[in-house]
Design a protein around this motif. Structure first.
Motif, PDB file in Angstrom:
ATOM      1  N   HIS A  75     -65.022  15.653  -8.926  1.00  0.00           N
ATOM      2  CA  HIS A  75     -64.848  16.310  -7.828  1.00  0.00           C
ATOM      3  C   HIS A  75     -65.408  14.767  -6.971  1.00  0.00           C
ATOM      4  O   HIS A  75     -64.465  14.774  -6.111  1.00  0.00           O
ATOM      5  CB  HIS A  75     -66.058  17.511  -7.252  1.00  0.00           C
ATOM      6  N   ARG A  76     -65.945  14.585  -7.116  1.00  0.00           N
ATOM      7  CA  ARG A  76     -66.753  13.783  -6.134  1.00  0.00           C
ATOM      8  C   ARG A  76     -64.983  11.950  -6.581  1.00  0.00           C
ATOM      9  O   ARG A  76     -64.598  11.681  -5.638  1.00  0.00           O
ATOM     10  CB  ARG A  76     -68.187  12.442  -6.697  1.00  0.00           C
ATOM     11  N   VAL A  77     -65.082  12.172  -7.694  1.00  0.00           N
ATOM     12  CA  VAL A  77     -63.559  11.131  -8.606  1.00  0.00           C
ATOM     13  C   VAL A  77     -62.156  11.927  -7.439  1.00  0.00           C
ATOM     14  O   VAL A  77     -61.988  10.498  -7.026  1.00  0.00           O
ATOM     15  CB  VAL A  77     -63.440  10.822  -9.665  1.00  0.00           C
ATOM     16  N   ILE A  78     -61.990  12.966  -7.699  1.00  0.00           N
ATOM     17  CA  ILE A  78     -61.408  13.412  -6.367  1.00  0.00           C
ATOM     18  C   ILE A  78     -60.926  12.368  -5.315  1.00  0.00           C
ATOM     19  O   ILE A  78     -60.394  12.516  -4.767  1.00  0.00           O
ATOM     20  CB  ILE A  78     -61.030  14.784  -7.249  1.00  0.00           C
ATOM     21  N   LYS A  79     -62.118  13.195  -4.508  1.00  0.00           N
ATOM     22  CA  LYS A  79     -62.599  12.813  -3.051  1.00  0.00           C
ATOM     23  C   LYS A  79     -62.730  11.677  -2.935  1.00  0.00           C
ATOM     24  O   LYS A  79     -61.660  10.953  -1.914  1.00  0.00           O
ATOM     25  CB  LYS A  79     -63.863  13.237  -2.922  1.00  0.00           C
ATOM     26  N   LEU A  80     -63.334  10.611  -3.898  1.00  0.00           N
ATOM     27  CA  LEU A  80     -62.719   9.280  -3.414  1.00  0.00           C
ATOM     28  C   LEU A  80     -61.941   8.751  -3.269  1.00  0.00           C
ATOM     29  O   LEU A  80     -61.098   7.527  -2.663  1.00  0.00           O
ATOM     30  CB  LEU A  80     -63.755   8.214  -4.075  1.00  0.00           C
ATOM     31  N   GLN A  81     -61.179   9.232  -4.579  1.00  0.00           N
ATOM     32  CA  GLN A  81     -59.628   9.203  -4.734  1.00  0.00           C
ATOM     33  C   GLN A  81     -58.269   9.382  -3.300  1.00  0.00           C
ATOM     34  O   GLN A  81     -57.434   9.851  -3.295  1.00  0.00           O
ATOM     35  CB  GLN A  81     -58.330   9.202  -5.300  1.00  0.00           C
ATOM     36  N   ASN A  82     -59.390  10.188  -2.339  1.00  0.00           N
ATOM     37  CA  ASN A  82     -57.883  10.503  -1.247  1.00  0.00           C
ATOM     38  C   ASN A  82     -57.512  12.132  -1.106  1.00  0.00           C
ATOM     39  O   ASN A  82     -56.385  11.859  -1.359  1.00  0.00           O
ATOM     40  CB  ASN A  82     -57.631   9.541  -0.044  1.00  0.00           C
ATOM     41  N   ILE A  83     -58.084  12.277  -2.761  1.00  0.00           N
ATOM     42  CA  ILE A  83     -57.286  13.917  -2.954  1.00  0.00           C
ATOM     43  C   ILE A  83     -58.166  15.223  -2.474  1.00  0.00           C
ATOM     44  O   ILE A  83     -59.219  15.149  -2.767  1.00  0.00           O
ATOM     45  CB  ILE A  83     -56.918  13.962  -4.507  1.00  0.00           C
ATOM     46  N   SER A  84     -57.646  15.777  -1.765  1.00  0.00           N
ATOM     47  CA  SER A  84     -58.279  16.916  -0.857  1.00  0.00           C
ATOM     48  C   SER A  84     -57.850  18.065  -1.987  1.00  0.00           C
ATOM     49  O   SER A  84     -57.090  18.510  -2.398  1.00  0.00           O
ATOM     50  CB  SER A  84     -57.259  17.351   0.528  1.00  0.00           C
ATOM     51  N   MET A  85     -59.057  18.446  -1.921  1.00  0.00           N
ATOM     52  CA  MET A  85     -59.387  19.764  -2.443  1.00  0.00           C
ATOM     53  C   MET A  85     -59.297  20.776  -1.845  1.00  0.00           C
ATOM     54  O   MET A  85     -59.849  20.958  -0.489  1.00  0.00           O
ATOM     55  CB  MET A  85     -61.198  19.911  -3.017  1.00  0.00           C
ATOM     56  N   LYS A  86     -58.344  21.459  -2.448  1.00  0.00           N
ATOM     57  CA  LYS A  86     -57.894  23.139  -1.657  1.00  0.00           C
ATOM     58  C   LYS A  86     -58.196  24.428  -2.360  1.00  0.00           C
ATOM     59  O   LYS A  86     -59.001  24.643  -3.700  1.00  0.00           O
ATOM     60  CB  LYS A  86     -55.886  23.203  -1.847  1.00  0.00           C
ATOM     61  N   GLU A 132     -60.904  31.326 -10.727  1.00  0.00           N
ATOM     62  CA  GLU A 132     -61.969  31.267 -12.142  1.00  0.00           C
ATOM     63  C   GLU A 132     -61.111  30.612 -13.112  1.00  0.00           C
ATOM     64  O   GLU A 132     -60.011  30.707 -12.916  1.00  0.00           O
ATOM     65  CB  GLU A 132     -62.060  32.980 -12.688  1.00  0.00           C
ATOM     66  N   LEU A 133     -62.290  29.820 -13.381  1.00  0.00           N
ATOM     67  CA  LEU A 133     -61.468  28.571 -14.612  1.00  0.00           C
ATOM     68  C   LEU A 133     -60.840  27.730 -14.578  1.00  0.00           C
ATOM     69  O   LEU A 133     -60.250  27.367 -15.220  1.00  0.00           O
ATOM     70  CB  LEU A 133     -61.287  29.906 -16.221  1.00  0.00           C
ATOM     71  N   CYS A 134     -60.712  26.998 -13.237  1.00  0.00           N
ATOM     72  CA  CYS A 134     -60.725  25.893 -13.246  1.00  0.00           C
ATOM     73  C   CYS A 134     -61.618  24.914 -12.315  1.00  0.00           C
ATOM     74  O   CYS A 134     -63.058  25.297 -11.888  1.00  0.00           O
ATOM     75  CB  CYS A 134     -59.763  26.399 -11.276  1.00  0.00           C
ATOM     76  N   ILE A 135     -61.315  24.160 -13.010  1.00  0.00           N
ATOM     77  CA  ILE A 135     -61.981  22.679 -12.620  1.00  0.00           C
ATOM     78  C   ILE A 135     -61.359  22.260 -10.932  1.00  0.00           C
ATOM     79  O   ILE A 135     -62.041  21.540 -10.271  1.00  0.00           O
ATOM     80  CB  ILE A 135     -62.363  21.396 -13.443  1.00  0.00           C
ATOM     81  N   ALA A 182     -66.861  29.122 -11.758  1.00  0.00           N
ATOM     82  CA  ALA A 182     -66.273  29.682 -10.690  1.00  0.00           C
ATOM     83  C   ALA A 182     -66.494  28.862 -10.031  1.00  0.00           C
ATOM     84  O   ALA A 182     -67.880  28.073  -9.649  1.00  0.00           O
ATOM     85  CB  ALA A 182     -67.196  31.321 -10.012  1.00  0.00           C
ATOM     86  N   ILE A 183     -65.284  28.107  -9.109  1.00  0.00           N
ATOM     87  CA  ILE A 183     -66.445  27.028  -8.086  1.00  0.00           C
ATOM     88  C   ILE A 183     -65.059  27.539  -6.815  1.00  0.00           C
ATOM     89  O   ILE A 183     -64.277  27.816  -6.809  1.00  0.00           O
ATOM     90  CB  ILE A 183     -65.474  25.467  -9.012  1.00  0.00           C
ATOM     91  N   ASP A 184     -66.726  27.729  -5.374  1.00  0.00           N
ATOM     92  CA  ASP A 184     -65.742  27.774  -4.395  1.00  0.00           C
ATOM     93  C   ASP A 184     -64.258  26.849  -3.515  1.00  0.00           C
ATOM     94  O   ASP A 184     -64.261  25.688  -4.887  1.00  0.00           O
ATOM     95  CB  ASP A 184     -66.822  26.967  -3.448  1.00  0.00           C
ATOM     96  N   HIS A 185     -63.529  27.838  -3.391  1.00  0.00           N
ATOM     97  CA  HIS A 185     -62.042  27.829  -3.313  1.00  0.00           C
ATOM     98  C   HIS A 185     -61.268  27.379  -4.388  1.00  0.00           C
ATOM     99  O   HIS A 185     -60.043  26.983  -4.108  1.00  0.00           O
ATOM    100  CB  HIS A 185     -61.883  26.413  -2.306  1.00  0.00           C
ATOM    101  N   LEU A 186     -61.909  27.927  -5.156  1.00  0.00           N
ATOM    102  CA  LEU A 186     -60.339  27.334  -6.826  1.00  0.00           C
ATOM    103  C   LEU A 186     -60.756  28.825  -7.476  1.00  0.00           C
ATOM    104  O   LEU A 186     -61.286  30.093  -7.455  1.00  0.00           O
ATOM    105  CB  LEU A 186     -61.447  26.224  -7.850  1.00  0.00           C
TER     106      LEU A 186
END
Length: 133
Positions: free
Chosen positions: A122-133, A67-70, A61-65
């Motif tokens: 998650h760091r890579v995603i953020k560095l690639q300027n993809i916003s986590m929703k 269940e069972l999602c990375i 369980a990851i905040d803002h996602l």
């Protein structure tokens, strides 16, 4: 319904993955993420066989996602080789080794290594300027 999600990193070789009916060519260092409910197929290239580390994750369980999602479902499930790929590969390799040994504290070590792997993704995603929703 599946009760775990796979996190996979390609260690060498190449292959073709069909994830949610979309074709991806995967090479060394690429990271594959299949959130819950994602249909996928894997094919190794016989001329350059694919070698991977695979980690099945449950109770995630990851905040803002969901269940069972990375990662969010709208993001591509393949993260191309990047500056953190070798660290993630090392973490998954250590998880594998710890799981084989099953010595005192291995569960805690594996959980820490997995948490670190997900944090780097998650760091890579953020560095690639993809916003986590």
């Amino acid at each position: 319904m599946r009760t775990h999600i796979p996190l996979t990193i390609s260690c060498e070789g190449e292959g073709t993955f069909i994830i949610n009916n979309k074709i991806y060519t995967v090479k060394e260092g690429d990271i594959l993420i299949y959130n819950a409910g994602i249909i996928h197929e894997e094919y190794s290239n016989p001329a350059n066989p694919l070698v991977t580390f695979f980690c099945g994750i449950s109770n995630l369980a990851i905040d803002h996602l969901k269940e069972l999602c990375i990662i969010p479902y709208e993001l591509e499930p393949v993260i191309r080789k990047n500056e953190y790929s070798s660290s993630i590969r090392s973490f998954l390799s250590q998880i594998f080794e710890e799981s084989l040994l099953k010595t005192t504290g291995y569960e805690i070590i594996c959980q820490g290594l997995l948490t670190s792997s997900i944090a780097l993704i998650h760091r890579v995603i953020k560095l690639q300027n993809i916003s986590m929703k």
